[in-house]
Design a protein around this motif. Structure first.
Motif, PDB file in Angstrom:
ATOM      1  N   TYR A 139      53.160  26.755  65.178  1.00  0.00           N
ATOM      2  CA  TYR A 139      52.146  26.992  64.286  1.00  0.00           C
ATOM      3  C   TYR A 139      51.050  26.090  64.265  1.00  0.00           C
ATOM      4  O   TYR A 139      51.232  25.002  64.685  1.00  0.00           O
ATOM      5  N   PRO A 140      49.841  26.804  64.097  1.00  0.00           N
ATOM      6  CA  PRO A 140      48.622  25.925  64.455  1.00  0.00           C
ATOM      7  C   PRO A 140      48.196  24.732  63.190  1.00  0.00           C
ATOM      8  O   PRO A 140      48.608  25.188  61.947  1.00  0.00           O
ATOM      9  N   GLY A 141      47.756  23.717  63.578  1.00  0.00           N
ATOM     10  CA  GLY A 141      47.694  22.569  62.782  1.00  0.00           C
ATOM     11  C   GLY A 141      48.960  22.365  61.699  1.00  0.00           C
ATOM     12  O   GLY A 141      49.910  22.424  62.026  1.00  0.00           O
ATOM     13  N   ASP A 142      48.318  21.485  60.627  1.00  0.00           N
ATOM     14  CA  ASP A 142      49.479  21.145  60.045  1.00  0.00           C
ATOM     15  C   ASP A 142      49.431  21.758  58.402  1.00  0.00           C
ATOM     16  O   ASP A 142      49.911  21.145  57.461  1.00  0.00           O
ATOM     17  N   ARG A 143      48.865  22.752  58.508  1.00  0.00           N
ATOM     18  CA  ARG A 143      48.682  23.839  57.091  1.00  0.00           C
ATOM     19  C   ARG A 143      50.060  24.109  56.478  1.00  0.00           C
ATOM     20  O   ARG A 143      50.948  24.315  57.614  1.00  0.00           O
ATOM     21  N   ARG A 144      50.239  23.999  55.324  1.00  0.00           N
ATOM     22  CA  ARG A 144      51.468  24.469  54.630  1.00  0.00           C
ATOM     23  C   ARG A 144      51.494  25.999  54.351  1.00  0.00           C
ATOM     24  O   ARG A 144      50.570  26.431  53.549  1.00  0.00           O
ATOM     25  N   TYR A 145      52.160  26.762  54.992  1.00  0.00           N
ATOM     26  CA  TYR A 145      52.114  28.267  54.809  1.00  0.00           C
ATOM     27  C   TYR A 145      53.050  28.516  53.665  1.00  0.00           C
ATOM     28  O   TYR A 145      54.210  27.897  53.140  1.00  0.00           O
ATOM     29  N   GLY A 146      52.710  29.732  52.927  1.00  0.00           N
ATOM     30  CA  GLY A 146      53.325  30.488  51.802  1.00  0.00           C
ATOM     31  C   GLY A 146      54.391  31.024  52.357  1.00  0.00           C
ATOM     32  O   GLY A 146      54.932  31.302  53.506  1.00  0.00           O
ATOM     33  N   PHE A 147      55.507  31.310  51.311  1.00  0.00           N
ATOM     34  CA  PHE A 147      56.705  31.942  51.687  1.00  0.00           C
ATOM     35  C   PHE A 147      56.488  33.043  52.238  1.00  0.00           C
ATOM     36  O   PHE A 147      57.350  33.413  53.281  1.00  0.00           O
ATOM     37  N   ASP A 148      55.644  33.997  52.064  1.00  0.00           N
ATOM     38  CA  ASP A 148      55.531  35.474  52.484  1.00  0.00           C
ATOM     39  C   ASP A 148      55.185  35.465  54.077  1.00  0.00           C
ATOM     40  O   ASP A 148      55.804  35.923  54.759  1.00  0.00           O
ATOM     41  N   THR A 149      54.434  34.205  54.258  1.00  0.00           N
ATOM     42  CA  THR A 149      54.053  34.024  55.503  1.00  0.00           C
ATOM     43  C   THR A 149      55.276  33.525  56.660  1.00  0.00           C
ATOM     44  O   THR A 149      55.642  34.090  57.782  1.00  0.00           O
ATOM     45  N   GLY A 198      64.597  42.317  59.198  1.00  0.00           N
ATOM     46  CA  GLY A 198      64.805  42.535  57.961  1.00  0.00           C
ATOM     47  C   GLY A 198      64.251  41.350  56.994  1.00  0.00           C
ATOM     48  O   GLY A 198      63.190  41.584  56.063  1.00  0.00           O
ATOM     49  N   LEU A 199      64.191  40.088  57.451  1.00  0.00           N
ATOM     50  CA  LEU A 199      63.563  38.846  56.697  1.00  0.00           C
ATOM     51  C   LEU A 199      62.091  39.101  56.753  1.00  0.00           C
ATOM     52  O   LEU A 199      61.422  38.545  55.795  1.00  0.00           O
ATOM     53  N   LYS A 200      61.351  39.609  57.454  1.00  0.00           N
ATOM     54  CA  LYS A 200      60.219  39.604  57.591  1.00  0.00           C
ATOM     55  C   LYS A 200      59.411  40.422  56.459  1.00  0.00           C
ATOM     56  O   LYS A 200      58.374  40.091  55.724  1.00  0.00           O
ATOM     57  N   THR A 201      60.430  41.391  55.607  1.00  0.00           N
ATOM     58  CA  THR A 201      59.724  41.890  54.576  1.00  0.00           C
ATOM     59  C   THR A 201      60.504  41.572  53.417  1.00  0.00           C
ATOM     60  O   THR A 201      60.368  42.247  52.449  1.00  0.00           O
ATOM     61  N   LEU A 202      61.319  40.481  53.434  1.00  0.00           N
ATOM     62  CA  LEU A 202      61.905  40.093  52.323  1.00  0.00           C
ATOM     63  C   LEU A 202      61.028  40.056  51.025  1.00  0.00           C
ATOM     64  O   LEU A 202      61.284  40.335  49.974  1.00  0.00           O
ATOM     65  N   ALA A 203      59.931  39.422  51.142  1.00  0.00           N
ATOM     66  CA  ALA A 203      59.100  39.098  50.072  1.00  0.00           C
ATOM     67  C   ALA A 203      58.626  40.430  49.361  1.00  0.00           C
ATOM     68  O   ALA A 203      58.790  40.480  48.213  1.00  0.00           O
ATOM     69  N   ILE A 204      58.270  41.437  50.272  1.00  0.00           N
ATOM     70  CA  ILE A 204      57.815  42.739  49.520  1.00  0.00           C
ATOM     71  C   ILE A 204      58.798  43.285  49.166  1.00  0.00           C
ATOM     72  O   ILE A 204      58.717  44.103  47.858  1.00  0.00           O
ATOM     73  N   ARG A 205      60.105  43.247  49.647  1.00  0.00           N
ATOM     74  CA  ARG A 205      61.283  44.053  49.328  1.00  0.00           C
ATOM     75  C   ARG A 205      61.601  43.332  47.855  1.00  0.00           C
ATOM     76  O   ARG A 205      61.934  44.225  46.871  1.00  0.00           O
ATOM     77  N   MET A 206      61.886  42.159  47.775  1.00  0.00           N
ATOM     78  CA  MET A 206      62.404  41.489  46.689  1.00  0.00           C
ATOM     79  C   MET A 206      61.412  41.940  45.508  1.00  0.00           C
ATOM     80  O   MET A 206      61.903  42.285  44.344  1.00  0.00           O
ATOM     81  N   LYS A 207      60.041  41.754  45.686  1.00  0.00           N
ATOM     82  CA  LYS A 207      59.032  41.898  44.467  1.00  0.00           C
ATOM     83  C   LYS A 207      59.127  43.338  44.065  1.00  0.00           C
ATOM     84  O   LYS A 207      59.502  43.744  42.828  1.00  0.00           O
ATOM     85  N   ARG A 208      59.329  44.476  45.058  1.00  0.00           N
ATOM     86  CA  ARG A 208      59.411  45.818  44.620  1.00  0.00           C
ATOM     87  C   ARG A 208      60.886  46.166  43.855  1.00  0.00           C
ATOM     88  O   ARG A 208      61.079  46.833  42.972  1.00  0.00           O
ATOM     89  N   GLN A 209      61.818  45.374  44.550  1.00  0.00           N
ATOM     90  CA  GLN A 209      63.256  45.810  43.784  1.00  0.00           C
ATOM     91  C   GLN A 209      63.439  45.189  42.621  1.00  0.00           C
ATOM     92  O   GLN A 209      63.976  45.933  41.635  1.00  0.00           O
ATOM     93  N   SER A 210      62.643  43.850  42.215  1.00  0.00           N
ATOM     94  CA  SER A 210      62.733  43.560  40.943  1.00  0.00           C
ATOM     95  C   SER A 210      61.995  44.005  40.013  1.00  0.00           C
ATOM     96  O   SER A 210      62.437  44.508  39.032  1.00  0.00           O
ATOM     97  N   GLU A 211      60.906  44.655  40.550  1.00  0.00           N
ATOM     98  CA  GLU A 211      59.813  45.408  39.386  1.00  0.00           C
ATOM     99  C   GLU A 211      60.560  46.770  39.083  1.00  0.00           C
ATOM    100  O   GLU A 211      60.597  46.930  37.891  1.00  0.00           O
ATOM    101  N   SER A 212      61.163  47.319  39.993  1.00  0.00           N
ATOM    102  CA  SER A 212      61.798  48.414  39.740  1.00  0.00           C
ATOM    103  C   SER A 212      63.093  48.294  38.853  1.00  0.00           C
ATOM    104  O   SER A 212      63.369  49.149  38.039  1.00  0.00           O
ATOM    105  N   ALA A 213      63.784  47.252  39.343  1.00  0.00           N
ATOM    106  CA  ALA A 213      64.989  47.057  38.476  1.00  0.00           C
ATOM    107  C   ALA A 213      64.751  46.697  36.893  1.00  0.00           C
ATOM    108  O   ALA A 213      65.254  47.237  36.139  1.00  0.00           O
TER     109      ALA A 213
END
Ligand SMILES: *Cc1c(COP(=O)(O)O)cnc(C)c1O
Length: 401
Positions: free
Chosen positions: A13-23, A259-274
């Motif tokens: 990863y470039p630099g020392d920026r802390r990245y978000g979960f989705d990234t 699969g892990l790459k889309t974990l964030a968008i899947r969880m969000k969608r699954q939770s909203e639908s649930a």
């Protein structure tokens, strides 16, 4: 000790920026493979690795011990759970079994009574034979959890929300209780994934996953993960992994990584639908009760809001008439009647004869798992289509046929 000449040059990863979960979910611990620049982690389909010389190693010697594709998955999930150590197994059960190897006969465990049936079968059916003792407790009640503590208690093993009754255990409180006795808090985080719940940050020592479920997310592979933060246990756990050999193959590790790459968008969608489907089910005349931690009148709603960032994609519900269960299971057409959860396809499960069949009748009934109970894992289909499918299947129950 072998000299390790790591083939992949660590974090890219470039630099020392802390990245978000989705990234971090998309990119894992390495942004790209440093030798070729490959964006997708290569599948290192090799059982063994050439040594550069005597007592020298690339960091990889034999794939039961370590494999670069598996390592990428271990590092990625460790990053998401916020723990320094990750170990990947062929299945969730493989992970839980390896974990039990770090204790000594005579050890006592307090375990959530409402839990995945396979875990019960493994602990009660095997580990009890080898001198471990288990107390099955409603851990959503801190008083009961505390009352079950013995001088020999070495660990608390919890599922929260519990499977299938969706009871919520206070992770910080559980950690505090068991740490006072010098024991470990183990959390099976399969149901919410680190997207919604990070047990290590709340005081847990060890997180286990059936990565078969949300982490991999596509109902196409089995996998298990341990992420932990105990320096004193890492060597024991690595030894258990390589000695037992329930290790994850490179292709399955790659599927899980993909699969892990889309974990964030899947969880969000699954939770909203649930959330939407749970509300709809609750208003249906043939449904007696819906168990969903996102309801404001869920008994541990406040706790759930405090320790998680979302309610997840799992719903359990009681039918008013248990005689309707077979018709509902065969009446759904888009939703598939199948065991498992967390994938993009919606699945309807009958815990009594499927996931919780291994649990003795009395214990199952005490937990509330009976003929009326259905468990729904909400996928990423159009929620309107899922509701329409449930609607027609429930109507069919009354009509018969
Ligand atoms: C499925 C499951 C397991 C077991 O995982 P496998 O990958 O099927 O071996 C453990 N815990 C929970 C909560 C599960 O749902």
């Amino acid at each position: 000790m072998n000299v390790v000449e790591e083939a992949g040059a660590g974090d890219c990863y470039p630099g020392d920026r802390r990245y978000g979960f989705d990234t971090l979910a998309v990119h894992g611990a390495e942004l790209f493979e440093p030798v070729t620049g490959a964006v997708s982690v290569p599948i290192y389909q090799s059982s063994t690795f050439r040594h550069p010389g005597l007592n020298r190693s690339t960091g990889f010697d034999y794939s039961r011990t370590a494999n670069p594709t598996r390592r990428a998955l271990e590092r990625a999930v460790a990053l998401l759970e916020g723990g320094p150590y990750g170990l990947a197994f062929a299945t969730g059960m493989g992970a839980i079994s390896a974990l039990m190897k770090v204790f000594e006969p005579g050890a006592h465990f307090i375990v959530s009574e409402d839990l995945y049936g396979g875990t019960y079968r493994l602990l009660d059916g095997y580990y009890r034979r080898y001198g471990y003792r288990f107390s099955w407790v409603d851990t959503s009640d801190p008083a009961r959890m505390e009352a079950a503590l013995l001088p020999e208690t070495r660990a608390l093993f919890i599922e929260t929300p519990s499977n299938p009754m969706m009871k919520v255990t206070d992770i910080a409180r559980a950690a505090e209780l068991i740490h006072r006795r010098g024991g470990l808090l183990i959390v099976d985080n399969t149901f919410l994934s680190p997207y919604y719940q990070k047990p290590l940050s709340l005081g847990a020592d060890i997180v286990v996953h059936s990565a078969t479920k949300y982490l991999a997310g596509h109902n196409d592979t089995l996998a298990g993960l341990i992420v932990h933060k105990r320096d004193d246990l890492e060597e024991d756990l690595q030894t258990a992994l390589k000695s037992e050999g329930a290790t994850l193959g490179p292709f399955d590790a790659w599927l899980a990584l993909r699969g892990l790459k889309t974990l964030a968008i899947r969880m969000k969608r699954q939770s909203e639908s649930a959330a939407r489907i749970a509300r709809w089910l609750r208003s249906h005349p043939q449904v007696e009760k819906v168990f969903y931690p996102g309801f404001e009148d869920h008994p541990q709603y406040a706790l759930s809001q405090a320790q998680t960032s979302g309610s997840g994609g799992m719903i359990s519900f009681y039918l008013r008439d248990p005689a309707h269960a077979p018709a509902l299971l065969s009446g759904v057409s888009l939703i598939l009647f199948a065991e498992s959860l967390g994938g993009v396809e919606s699945l309807l499960t009958y815990p009594l004869t499927q996931t919780h069949q291994a649990i003795p009748e009395a214990m199952r009934r005490a937990a509330g798992v009976d003929e009326r109970l259905m468990r729904l894992s909400v996928g990423i289909e159009d929620p309107e289509d899922l509701i329409a499918d449930l609607d027609q299947a429930l109507a069919r129950c009354v009509r018969g046929g």
